[in-house]
Design a protein around this motif. Structure first.
Motif, PDB file in Angstrom:
ATOM      1  N   SER A 144      39.437  27.089  43.648  1.00  0.00           N
ATOM      2  CA  SER A 144      39.075  27.528  45.006  1.00  0.00           C
ATOM      3  C   SER A 144      40.272  27.606  45.945  1.00  0.00           C
ATOM      4  O   SER A 144      40.228  28.318  46.961  1.00  0.00           O
ATOM      5  N   ASN A 145      41.346  26.876  45.638  1.00  0.00           N
ATOM      6  CA  ASN A 145      42.526  26.891  46.511  1.00  0.00           C
ATOM      7  C   ASN A 145      43.453  28.063  46.225  1.00  0.00           C
ATOM      8  O   ASN A 145      44.459  28.253  46.925  1.00  0.00           O
ATOM      9  N   CYS A 146      43.152  28.839  45.205  1.00  0.00           N
ATOM     10  CA  CYS A 146      44.023  29.955  44.820  1.00  0.00           C
ATOM     11  C   CYS A 146      43.699  31.190  45.657  1.00  0.00           C
ATOM     12  O   CYS A 146      42.529  31.566  45.807  1.00  0.00           O
ATOM     13  N   ASP A 147      44.742  31.828  46.221  1.00  0.00           N
ATOM     14  CA  ASP A 147      44.570  33.059  46.999  1.00  0.00           C
ATOM     15  C   ASP A 147      44.505  34.223  46.022  1.00  0.00           C
ATOM     16  O   ASP A 147      45.532  34.692  45.511  1.00  0.00           O
ATOM     17  N   LEU A 148      43.300  34.687  45.777  1.00  0.00           N
ATOM     18  CA  LEU A 148      43.112  35.733  44.779  1.00  0.00           C
ATOM     19  C   LEU A 148      43.528  37.111  45.291  1.00  0.00           C
ATOM     20  O   LEU A 148      43.697  38.041  44.491  1.00  0.00           O
ATOM     21  N   ASN A 149      43.701  37.259  46.615  1.00  0.00           N
ATOM     22  CA  ASN A 149      44.089  38.563  47.170  1.00  0.00           C
ATOM     23  C   ASN A 149      45.606  38.768  47.112  1.00  0.00           C
ATOM     24  O   ASN A 149      46.083  39.903  47.206  1.00  0.00           O
ATOM     25  N   ALA A 150      46.351  37.672  46.973  1.00  0.00           N
ATOM     26  CA  ALA A 150      47.813  37.777  46.881  1.00  0.00           C
ATOM     27  C   ALA A 150      48.209  38.012  45.426  1.00  0.00           C
ATOM     28  O   ALA A 150      47.432  37.795  44.497  1.00  0.00           O
ATOM     29  N   ASP A 151      49.433  38.491  45.250  1.00  0.00           N
ATOM     30  CA  ASP A 151      49.941  38.676  43.898  1.00  0.00           C
ATOM     31  C   ASP A 151      50.160  37.313  43.249  1.00  0.00           C
ATOM     32  O   ASP A 151      50.741  36.405  43.846  1.00  0.00           O
ATOM     33  N   LEU A 152      49.699  37.180  42.025  1.00  0.00           N
ATOM     34  CA  LEU A 152      49.820  35.924  41.293  1.00  0.00           C
ATOM     35  C   LEU A 152      51.068  35.947  40.423  1.00  0.00           C
ATOM     36  O   LEU A 152      51.414  36.976  39.819  1.00  0.00           O
ATOM     37  N   THR A 153      51.749  34.820  40.399  1.00  0.00           N
ATOM     38  CA  THR A 153      52.903  34.689  39.518  1.00  0.00           C
ATOM     39  C   THR A 153      52.401  34.412  38.105  1.00  0.00           C
ATOM     40  O   THR A 153      51.603  33.504  37.876  1.00  0.00           O
ATOM     41  N   ILE A 154      52.907  35.206  37.163  1.00  0.00           N
ATOM     42  CA  ILE A 154      52.475  35.056  35.776  1.00  0.00           C
ATOM     43  C   ILE A 154      53.684  35.084  34.855  1.00  0.00           C
ATOM     44  O   ILE A 154      54.784  35.475  35.248  1.00  0.00           O
ATOM     45  N   VAL A 155      53.466  34.657  33.614  1.00  0.00           N
ATOM     46  CA  VAL A 155      54.452  34.795  32.545  1.00  0.00           C
ATOM     47  C   VAL A 155      53.792  35.582  31.426  1.00  0.00           C
ATOM     48  O   VAL A 155      52.740  35.190  30.919  1.00  0.00           O
ATOM     49  N   VAL A 156      54.412  36.696  31.061  1.00  0.00           N
ATOM     50  CA  VAL A 156      53.892  37.519  29.965  1.00  0.00           C
ATOM     51  C   VAL A 156      54.419  36.936  28.660  1.00  0.00           C
ATOM     52  O   VAL A 156      55.631  36.959  28.396  1.00  0.00           O
ATOM     53  N   LEU A 157      53.505  36.398  27.874  1.00  0.00           N
ATOM     54  CA  LEU A 157      53.896  35.721  26.631  1.00  0.00           C
ATOM     55  C   LEU A 157      53.953  36.656  25.432  1.00  0.00           C
ATOM     56  O   LEU A 157      54.689  36.401  24.471  1.00  0.00           O
ATOM     57  N   GLY A 158      53.192  37.700  25.453  1.00  0.00           N
ATOM     58  CA  GLY A 158      53.167  38.602  24.315  1.00  0.00           C
ATOM     59  C   GLY A 158      52.178  39.714  24.540  1.00  0.00           C
ATOM     60  O   GLY A 158      51.565  39.846  25.617  1.00  0.00           O
ATOM     61  N   GLN A 159      51.998  40.539  23.510  1.00  0.00           N
ATOM     62  CA  GLN A 159      51.102  41.681  23.594  1.00  0.00           C
ATOM     63  C   GLN A 159      50.133  41.629  22.428  1.00  0.00           C
ATOM     64  O   GLN A 159      50.533  41.429  21.276  1.00  0.00           O
TER      65      GLN A 159
END
Length: 320
Positions: A269-284
Motif C-alpha cells: 500500500s505504500n508503493c506509488d504505483l503511478n510513478a515509474d518503478l525501479t526494476i532490474v531486468v534479470l532475463g528474458q
C-alpha cells in the motif's frame, strides 16, 4: 469321533501347508526384487568406502533376514508329533478359554473341565485307564492263544481248573475289554488330534512373527545393497550457450492500469504505483521479461512482466 479326528488332522496339515507356501511366496518376491537391482554400476564402488561397507551390510542383513524367515517356517513344517505320554490338559483347552480362566482368577490356576476326554477328570486319568485296558486286553489275548492252551494240555493240566493250570478266560470278558479298548482308542485319537493342532497353532504364531521379522530385515538389506551398489555418476562440466545468458540491467517500469490492479497488493500500500518503478531486468522468457521490482517504499517482487501490465523505459545502467 473319526470325523472329528480327520477334521483336526486336516487343520494341522493346512497350517503346515500355509507355512510352506508363505516362505515360497516370500522367496519368489525376494527373487524378483533382487533380479530388478541394477548391478551395472557396482564396479564404481571404491574399496573400503562407505558405500562398499553399505553393500556388505546390505548382503548381511538380507542373509540374516532370510535365515530368520526360513527358520520360522521350518519350526512349523518340522514340528514334532505329540504322543499321548506328552499330552497335558492345557493342550486340550482352547486359547480363548485359557484367557478367560486367567482373567477370572487373576492369572492363577483354576479347575476347569477339560474338553475331549469324555468324562475323565484329566488327561493323566485317561492315559492310565487306556494303558490299563490295553494291558488287560493283551493279557487276555495271551491267555486265549493256542500256545498257552497247548502248553496246559501237554502238562496234563485242566485248562478250566483254577488249581492245577491257568483258567481259560471267558470270551465274553474278552469282548467287553476289547470293546472298551476300542472306545478309549477313539477318545485317545481325538485327544492326540486336538493336542497336535494346539501345538501346531502355538508354533505357527511363533513362526509368523519370525517370518514377518525376517522379511522386514531381508527387505531392508536388499534395499541397502541396491542403494550402495548404485552410486551416483561422476558429475561432469557443461557448456552453456552464451546467447541464453543475460546481464542484469537496471531500468524503469511504467505500470498500466491493468498492471496496477494486478500488482498493487504484491507491491504494498505504500508503493506509488503511478510513478515509474525501479526494476532490474534479470532475463528474458517466452512469456515476457523476468524482472525484479525493488523501488523504495515498495515490496520487492519478482515477476514475469506481461505485455499488458506496463512498459520498460530507459535503461539506467548495468548491474554488476
Amino acid at each position: 469321533m473319526s470325523g472329528l479326528n480327520e477334521h483336526l488332522e486336516l487343520a494341522t496339515l493346512r497350517i503346515r501347508d500355509t507355512a510352506k507356501w508363505l516362505i515360497i511366496s516370500l522367496a519368489a518376491v525376494g527373487g524378483v526384487f533382487v533380479a530388478g537391482i541394477q548391478l551395472s554400476d557396482i564396479g564404481l564402488l571404491e574399496l573400503w568406502s562407505p558405500r562398499f561397507w553399505g553393500a556388505i551390510l546390505g548382503i548381511a542383513f538380507a542373509a540374516i533376514g532370510g535365515g530368520i524367515a526360513l527358520w520360522g517356517a521350518v519350526l512349523t513344517l518340522a514340528s514334532d508329533h505329540v504322543y499321548l505320554n506328552h499330552v497335558t490338559d492345557q493342550d486340550l483347552v482352547p486359547r480363548a478359554a485359557k484367557n478367560a480362566t486367567a482373567h477370572k482368577t487373576g492369572g492363577g490356576d483354576a479347575t476347569e473341565e477339560v474338553p475331549h476326554i469324555q468324562g475323565f477328570k484329566n488327561v493323566e486319568e485317561l492315559r492310565n485307564k487306556y494303558h490299563e485296558v490295553l494291558d488287560k486286553r493283551r493279557e487276555l489275548l495271551r491267555q486265549n492263544s493256542g500256545l498257552d492252551k497247548e502248553s496246559n494240555k501237554t502238562e496234563g493240566e485242566n485248562p478250566t481248573s483254577g488249581k492245577q493250570g491257568q483258567p481259560e478266560p471267558d470270551d465274553q470278558d474278552f469282548d467287553l475289554v476289547d470293546n472298551y479298548a476300542v472306545y478309549l482308542d477313539g477318545i485317545v485319537r481325538n485327544v492326540l488330534a486336538v493336542a497336535n493342532l494346539s501345538r501346531a497353532r502355538h508354533v505357527w504364531r511363533i513362526s509368523v512373527t519370525m517370518i514377518a521379522s525376517g522379511a522386514v530385515v531381508a527387505s531392508f538389506g536388499i534395499a541397502l545393497f541396491a542403494y550402495a551398489s548404485n552410486p551416483p555418476a561422476p558429475s561432469a562440466g557443461s557448456v552453456v550457450n552464451t546467447s541464453n545468458v543475460v546481464t542484469p540491467l537496471s531500468a524503469k517500469l511504467q505500470l498500466s492500469e491493468q498492471g496496477r490492479q494486478a500488482l498493487g497488493d504484491a507491491l504494498g500500500s505504500n508503493c506509488d504505483l503511478n510513478a515509474d518503478l525501479t526494476i532490474v531486468v534479470l532475463g528474458q522468457t517466452e512469456a515476457g521479461p523476468d524482472v525484479l521490482a525493488n523501488s523504495p517504499k515498495c515490496n520487492p517482487v519478482r515477476l514475469i512482466l506481461d505485455a499488458d501490465w506496463g512498459i520498460i523505459k530507459t535503461t539506467v545502467s548495468k548491474t554488476p
